[in-house]
Structures are given as structure tokens and as C-alpha cells.
Enzyme design. Structure first.
Site, PDB file in Angstrom:
ATOM      1  N   CYS A 136      36.929  33.700  12.975  1.00 37.13           N
ATOM      2  CA  CYS A 136      37.599  33.488  14.265  1.00 37.13           C
ATOM      3  C   CYS A 136      38.475  32.245  14.276  1.00 37.13           C
ATOM      4  O   CYS A 136      39.398  32.124  15.084  1.00 37.13           O
ATOM      5  CB  CYS A 136      36.565  33.359  15.387  1.00 37.13           C
ATOM      6  SG  CYS A 136      35.526  34.801  15.624  1.00 37.13           S
ATOM      7  N   HIS A 155      -1.704   1.632   7.340  1.00 36.76           N
ATOM      8  CA  HIS A 155      -2.132   1.500   5.949  1.00 36.76           C
ATOM      9  C   HIS A 155      -1.992   2.852   5.265  1.00 36.76           C
ATOM     10  O   HIS A 155      -2.285   3.902   5.849  1.00 36.76           O
ATOM     11  CB  HIS A 155      -3.586   1.023   5.890  1.00 36.76           C
ATOM     12  CG  HIS A 155      -4.078   0.795   4.501  1.00 36.76           C
ATOM     13  ND1 HIS A 155      -3.522  -0.144   3.644  1.00 36.76           N
ATOM     14  CD2 HIS A 155      -5.088   1.401   3.795  1.00 36.76           C
ATOM     15  CE1 HIS A 155      -4.174  -0.129   2.497  1.00 36.76           C
ATOM     16  NE2 HIS A 155      -5.116   0.803   2.562  1.00 36.76           N
ATOM     17  N   CYS A 170       0.829  -1.210   0.000  1.00 32.98           N
ATOM     18  CA  CYS A 170       0.000   0.000   0.000  1.00 32.98           C
ATOM     19  C   CYS A 170       0.861   1.257   0.000  1.00 32.98           C
ATOM     20  O   CYS A 170       0.474   2.290  -0.562  1.00 32.98           O
ATOM     21  CB  CYS A 170      -0.955  -0.008   1.190  1.00 32.98           C
ATOM     22  SG  CYS A 170      -0.150  -0.073   2.810  1.00 32.98           S
ATOM     23  N   CYS A 196      32.344  37.654  16.475  1.00 35.66           N
ATOM     24  CA  CYS A 196      32.871  38.599  15.480  1.00 35.66           C
ATOM     25  C   CYS A 196      31.806  39.077  14.498  1.00 35.66           C
ATOM     26  O   CYS A 196      32.116  39.844  13.577  1.00 35.66           O
ATOM     27  CB  CYS A 196      34.036  37.968  14.720  1.00 35.66           C
ATOM     28  SG  CYS A 196      33.544  36.603  13.639  1.00 35.66           S
ATOM     29  N   CYS A 208      34.003  28.965  13.201  1.00 33.60           N
ATOM     30  CA  CYS A 208      33.784  30.247  12.534  1.00 33.60           C
ATOM     31  C   CYS A 208      34.911  30.468  11.526  1.00 33.60           C
ATOM     32  O   CYS A 208      36.098  30.315  11.857  1.00 33.60           O
ATOM     33  CB  CYS A 208      33.753  31.380  13.559  1.00 33.60           C
ATOM     34  SG  CYS A 208      33.647  33.023  12.805  1.00 33.60           S
ATOM     35  N   CYS A 252      28.135  34.330  13.711  1.00 35.39           N
ATOM     36  CA  CYS A 252      29.011  34.226  14.879  1.00 35.39           C
ATOM     37  C   CYS A 252      28.701  35.361  15.857  1.00 35.39           C
ATOM     38  O   CYS A 252      28.698  36.539  15.472  1.00 35.39           O
ATOM     39  CB  CYS A 252      30.475  34.279  14.447  1.00 35.39           C
ATOM     40  SG  CYS A 252      31.651  34.278  15.828  1.00 35.39           S
TER      41      CYS A 252
END
Length: 408
Positions: A279, A361, A71, A226, A276, A223
Site C-alpha cells: 500500500c 543478591h 554476586c 490489502c 505497508c 496489512c
């Protein structure tokens, strides 16, 4: 097209060329018909006529036989058979011209035969047997071997992936992808970066399946230290939407609420945040998902296992939270790029799941010319729009009707 049809078309073209050559006072045996400009021109016209011929279709209201806990297959195939661009592509066998390899597209051939049985019947057939198609599919995906009940969404994903592989317009031996250094991306606008990544995807994977079902997600990371923003872009073929937790009390949840939760900004701590780029270390950050490229066919899995089926302390139980979804004019524009206008979708098919996690089903409801039809294996009947809205809806199929963003 099949070899027999191709040979017949070639013979017809050559016969027409010989008649034209004779009418112009030339001897056909002195002319290489197959290499002539006349042959090329006529053959091209015949191919265009063959590809653009109007299909003689029935109403498609034909059931599928259950060949042993299938099904899930029947419901998904009915939904795909009402994806009209895909249906016509299969019935015209255009994929035989698209595919890059000489390997026979066995699964696509069998899938197309099932669709032909559903749509090209003369009114005498009321049920189609998908047994051969399912047998070929299980040979391609052994995970589905046996006769146990399977998940409809998983079947859809595997099926589209295998069909794409057979009719990919790109070579199977894919060229090495040239790496672009990260600093280069900083000079790109977001749309340019997204387009470059999309083209890179099409260089390897390009098929009718991609044309219809593939979209692009943008994951934006910010981030907190920064304030640097970085973006990643991923191709998707369906959206899995979470159900808001406040829905535990049984109130109806709208599809818009699920989309809001999907695109909601998520806070990441240092342990769960990626590095990051600026960074060069893990910091607290926020992440947000948006739709960068809208697919022509939008498949929404709002009721997938981790949401519709929730785990209690002792067992896994099916959530019965009712979801309200629009039949027309679903607007995904607010979840797209910043400069995006409305992106409107209309619903054309629903795959339903009833029962429990262990015993269930699948059925389908599909939009027809004059209303909706309900497909329960071999049984086909009418269904009202009101009854479409239920806690059994599992996979929603939407078609893009209008979008203000330029798309491929």
C-alpha cells in the site's frame, strides 16, 4: 594455543621427522623439514590430537570470591561454566585458532583462566578469585566501572558481545553488504529468505558465541487493508518473555503462558504500524513473533526489569509472581515455523535474584552429574529440584536436546 605449547609441539614434530628421515638413509641437514609433506602431516595429527584430547576435569563445584558487589558476575559465570560446549572450547583454547585478528584475546584469556580454576582444580581449591577477569572486563565495558551492584542479565549480554568480538572468525573490516531490493523477497519462500538473512549475518559475525547462543526471530506483519504479509528477521541471543497481567493476583504462572503471550498476535493502529510494502502507507495491521531458528543454548529472561520489577505510582517494586518452568522437555516447536516439529530443551542453569530492586543478591543453581548445586559466591551446596521453582528465578539457561529442523 599458547606460544610455548606451539613451540614445543613444533620441536617435537621436527625431531620425529628427523628420526624418520635418518631411518630412511637420508641426511636431515639436506632436507628442509619444516617445508616437507611429512612435517605437515605429523603436525596436523598432533593438532587434532591436542584439540580432541579428553579434558581432565574436577566436578566444577567450586565457588567464586565476591570482590565487591560482584554476586551478579559470579552467578552468570557459574551458569556459563556449566555451558559445557563453551567450557570445553575455552579450556582447550580452541579460540586461539578461530580468531581472525592477530590481536590478543585478553578478555577471553582471563575468562578461560576463571573456568580453568573452577574445573581443573585438584580438590585443594574451594574458591576462585575472578578479580583479574572483572578488571579486564571493566576496561572493555566502562559502564561497569565502580563497585555498585549491576544487573546480571546486562552483564551476560555485554560479556557475550565482547567475547564474540575477540574471537570472531570474520575480519574486523567487514565488507559492504549488498542490498537486495525488496521486490526480490517476494519470490522467496519464507525459509529461503530467513536463510539468506542468516548467512548475511554470518558473513559479518561468526564465532563460537554465535554457534551456541544465537537464534533468529521472524516478525510477520499483516496489512488489514490489502492483506499483504511482510517478514523481517532478527538475530537474538536471549528471549525476554512478558508475564501475563492476570498473574497480579499471586497465582503461579507457567513458562508456557509467558511464551504464548510472547508470540500472541498484536494489533497495531495506523500511528504505530510501519509502512505497508504494497500500500505504501500506514494502515491498521497485526504483528506476530515466531522463532525461525532455534539456538543451541536458549537464554530466557522471563523476569527482566519491565516485568519482574513493576512500577507503582510512587516507586518501583519487585513483582513476586511465582513462575513454573520445566526442567526437561521444554518444547518450543509450537512457537517455530509452520512445518516445525518438536524442539526440546532441557534446563541446566538458573540465575536467581533475591531482595529488592535497590538491594538484592544473585545466586546460581546448576545441573551436575548427580543432581543440582547451589552457588552463592564462595559457598557451594546441594539444592533440590523442588526449590528451583521459586519467584527468585531471573535468567533460565536451556540446552537444545532434539529438533526436527535442519540447523547449521
Amino acid at each position: 594455543m599458547p606460544r610455548a605449547e606451539s613451540t614445543a609441539m613444533d620441536n617435537s614434530c621436527q625431531a620425529l621427522c628427523r628420526n624418520l628421515v635418518t631411518q630412511n638413509g637420508l641426511q636431515p641437514e639436506n632436507v628442509d623439514i619444516s617445508q616437507s609433506v611429512l612435517y605437515t602431516s605429523i603436525m596436523g595429527l598432533l593438532l587434532v590430537t591436542d584439540n580432541e584430547r579428553e579434558l581432565q576435569l574436577g566436578n566444577g563445584q567450586v565457588g567464586l570470591r565476591n570482590v565487591g558487589n560482584t554476586c551478579f558476575l559470579n552467578a552468570i559465570v557459574q551458569c556459563l561454566s556449566h555451558t559445557r560446549s563453551l567450557r570445553d572450547y575455552c579450556l582447550r583454547k580452541t579460540y586461539l585458532q578461530d580468531k581472525h585478528t592477530n590481536q590478543e584475546p585478553v578478555l577471553m584469556n582471563e575468562f578461560s583462566k576463571v573456568l580453568a580454576g573452577l574445573w581443573e582444580c585438584d580438590g585443594g581449591e574451594t574458591t576462585v578469585n575472578p578479580g583479574k577477569f572483572y578488571h579486564v572486563f571493566k576496561e572493555s565495558v566502562p559502564y561497569f566501572s565502580g563497585y555498585s551492584q549491576q544487573d546480571a542479565q546486562e552483564f551476560l549480554r555485554f560479556l557475550l558481545d565482547r567475547l564474540h568480538t575477540e574471537i570472531n572468525r570474520r575480519p574486523s573490516k567487514r565488507p559492504a553488504v549488498m542490498e537486495i531490493k525488496e521486490p526480490t523477497y517476494t519470490r522467496f519462500r519464507i525459509s529461503e529468505e530467513a536463510f539468506a538473512m542468516w548467512q548475511r549475518h554470518l558473513d559479518r559475525d561468526d564465532s563460537k558465541i554465535v554457534d551456541l547462543f544465537s537464534g533468529q526471530l521472524r516478525s510477520s506483519l499483516h496489512c488489514s487493508l490489502c492483506s499483504h504479509y511482510s517478514n523481517t528477521f532478527d538475530v537474538f541471543c536471549d528471549l525476554s518473555l512478558p508475564i501475563p497481567k492476570k498473574s497480579d493476583y499471586g497465582r503461579t504462572v507457567t513458562l508456557r503462558e509467558c511464551l504464548d503471550l510472547f508470540s500472541q498476535e498484536e494489533k497495531l493502529d495506523k500511528e504505530n504500524s510501519p509502512m505497508c510494502e504494497r500500500c505504501n502507507r500506514r494502515t491498521e495491521s497485526t504483528k506476530r513473533l515466531t522463532i525461525q531458528r532455534f539456538p543451541r543454548i536458549l537464554v530466557i529472561r522471563i523476569l527482566f526489569n519491565l516485568n519482574r520489577f513493576t512500577m507503582s505510582r510512587y516507586s518501583i517494586s519487585k513483582s513476586t509472581v511465582p513462575i513454573s518452568f520445566p526442567l526437561n522437555g521444554l518444547d518450543l516447536g509450537p512457537f517455530g515455523p509452520v512445518d516445525c516439529g518438536p524442539a526440546l530443551y532441557d534446563l541446566y542453569a538458573v540465575c536467581n535474584h533475591s531482595g529488592t530492586v535497590n538491594m538484592g543478591h544473585y545466586t546460581a543453581a546448576c545441573r551436575e552429574e548427580e543432581g543440582w548445586c547451589y552457588y552463592n559466591d564462595s559457598c557451594v551446596g546441594e539444592i533440590t529440584e523442588e526449590k528451583l521453582q521459586s519467584n527468585q528465578a531471573y535468567v533460565l539457561f536451556y540446552e537444545l536436546k532434539s529438533c526436527s529442523i535442519t540447523r547449521k
